[in-house]
Design an enzyme around this catalytic site. Structure first.
Site, PDB file in Angstrom:
ATOM      1  N   GLU A 114      60.201 -17.864  74.635  1.00  0.00           N
ATOM      2  CA  GLU A 114      59.547 -16.652  74.112  1.00  0.00           C
ATOM      3  C   GLU A 114      59.121 -15.574  74.712  1.00  0.00           C
ATOM      4  OE1 GLU A 114      55.863 -16.547  72.945  1.00  0.00           O
ATOM      5  OE2 GLU A 114      55.095 -18.529  73.426  1.00  0.00           O
TER       6      GLU A 114
ATOM      7  N   LYS B 257      46.027 -24.671  71.406  1.00  0.00           N
ATOM      8  CA  LYS B 257      44.707 -24.411  72.222  1.00  0.00           C
ATOM      9  C   LYS B 257      43.658 -24.792  71.041  1.00  0.00           C
ATOM     10  CE  LYS B 257      45.877 -20.845  75.393  1.00  0.00           C
ATOM     11  NZ  LYS B 257      46.382 -19.666  75.538  1.00  0.00           N
TER      12      LYS B 257
END
Ligand code: PSU
Ligand code: MN
Length: 308
Positions: free
Chosen positions: A31, A165
């Site tokens: 990405e 995260k």
């Protein structure tokens, strides 16, 4: 068939990637939101270039994905990657943003959702990222959930990520992945990783211990004709993770400061990550880079196992 996986002639695929896909050689998609919005300059370009080198050294063709002057590209050239890493007018492009970026001729760093979509259109089955988007804390009121999750529900790809995260709501993210029929595998672990730390405290539904085992799950999915993604959750090496107590303390302080400042919506993630970076003296950045290297390497090994 999901509208997300409908074949499209609009995607520019490099000759190297097209040839490798056609010949069944291993290819890994990468990405570019991590380049355009995730990492500071000049580390962003260095990390993206190193990821491609790591794959090439393992005999795997890298396919870095992005939008260049309104063209969705799978297999960016060095010059194109350089442009995305350094141009100030690069937008963050998720699936909903692709039509606008294309119509306006913009440059864009593609999120996991947009990258997975474009990679699938090019016939690529394996993809490495750092951290997947997920369900934000407070999403029950704000509905803030990354489009990454919905995209993975309709794209038969394998994504390697170090979990999500811990600024996100990790248990809610796993619940949504279950609802969306995404197969979640822990790589050498029984618990979902929290990106900066190996263990976010939530069990994974299944564990694999080798690239071959992961490849066998992908092959079984394909044999069933399932169109959903496999998420291979790869924890950061123990030696590279943030200290667990420091991580908890920094995260609590960041969340409290965000609440104090009334930070909400799309400003929340940059605010929290910036706090974590400052509070750890930049060590969170080193962890971020270690996480990404580990994921790229593992994705290459799974792609090789699938091709072999
Ligand atoms: N998580 C990270 N680093 C990142 C991202 C997520 O730890 O750079 C990027 C990825 O590209 C991911 C995107 O697909 O953010 C998710 O953004 P949103 O939550 O706005 O969908
Ligand atoms: Mn969001």
């Amino acid at each position: 068939m999901s509208p997300l996986s409908f074949p499209s002639p609009a995607v520019s695929v490099s000759a190297e990637v097209r040839d490798a896909v056609a010949a069944g050689r291993p290819v890994v998609a990468l990405e570019t939101t991590i380049v355009t919005h995730g990492l500071p300059r000049p580390e962003n370009l260095a990390v993206a270039t190193e990821a491609e080198s790591l794959l090439r050294a393992a005999g795997v063709v890298p396919a870095t994905v992005g939008v260049v002057a309104g063209r969705p590209v799978v297999g960016l050239s060095g010059a194109e990657l350089d442009r995305l890493a350094t141009d100030d007018a690069v937008t963050k492009v998720s699936v909903r943003d692709l039509p606008v970026a294309l119509a306006r001729g913009e440059h864009g760093g593609t999120t996991v959702a947009a990258t997975a979509l474009l990679a699938r259109r090019a016939g690529i089955g394996v993809f490495a990222t750092g951290g997947l988007g997920g369900v934000h804390r407070g999403a029950a009121a704000t509905f803030d959930e990354s489009a990454d999750l919905v995209a993975l529900a309709g794209l038969p790809i394998l994504v390697v990520s170090a979990g999500v995260k811990s600024i996100l709501d990790v248990p809610a993210t796993l619940e949504r992945l279950e609802t969306l029929n995404v197969t979640v595998l822990g790589y050498g672990t029984d618990t979902f990783p929290g990106f900066y730390v190996r263990d976010a405290g939530v069990p994974v539904p299944a564990r694999v211990d080798s690239p071959e085992e992961a490849a066998a799950v992908v092959a079984a999915r394909d044999a069933l004709g399932l169109r959903s993604a496999v998420l291979l959750a790869n924890p950061v090496a123990a030696a590279d993770q943030l200290d667990v107590d420091e991580h908890r303390a920094v995260l609590d302080a960041a969340l409290a400061e965000a609440a104090d400042h009334g930070v909400t919506g799309h400003d929340t993630t940059p605010f929290l990550l910036d706090h974590v970076r400052r509070a750890t003296g930049g060590r969170s950045l080193a962890v971020n880079v270690a996480v990404y290297r580990g994921n790229v390497t593992l994705a290459g090994r799974v792609a090789a196992a699938l091709a072999g």
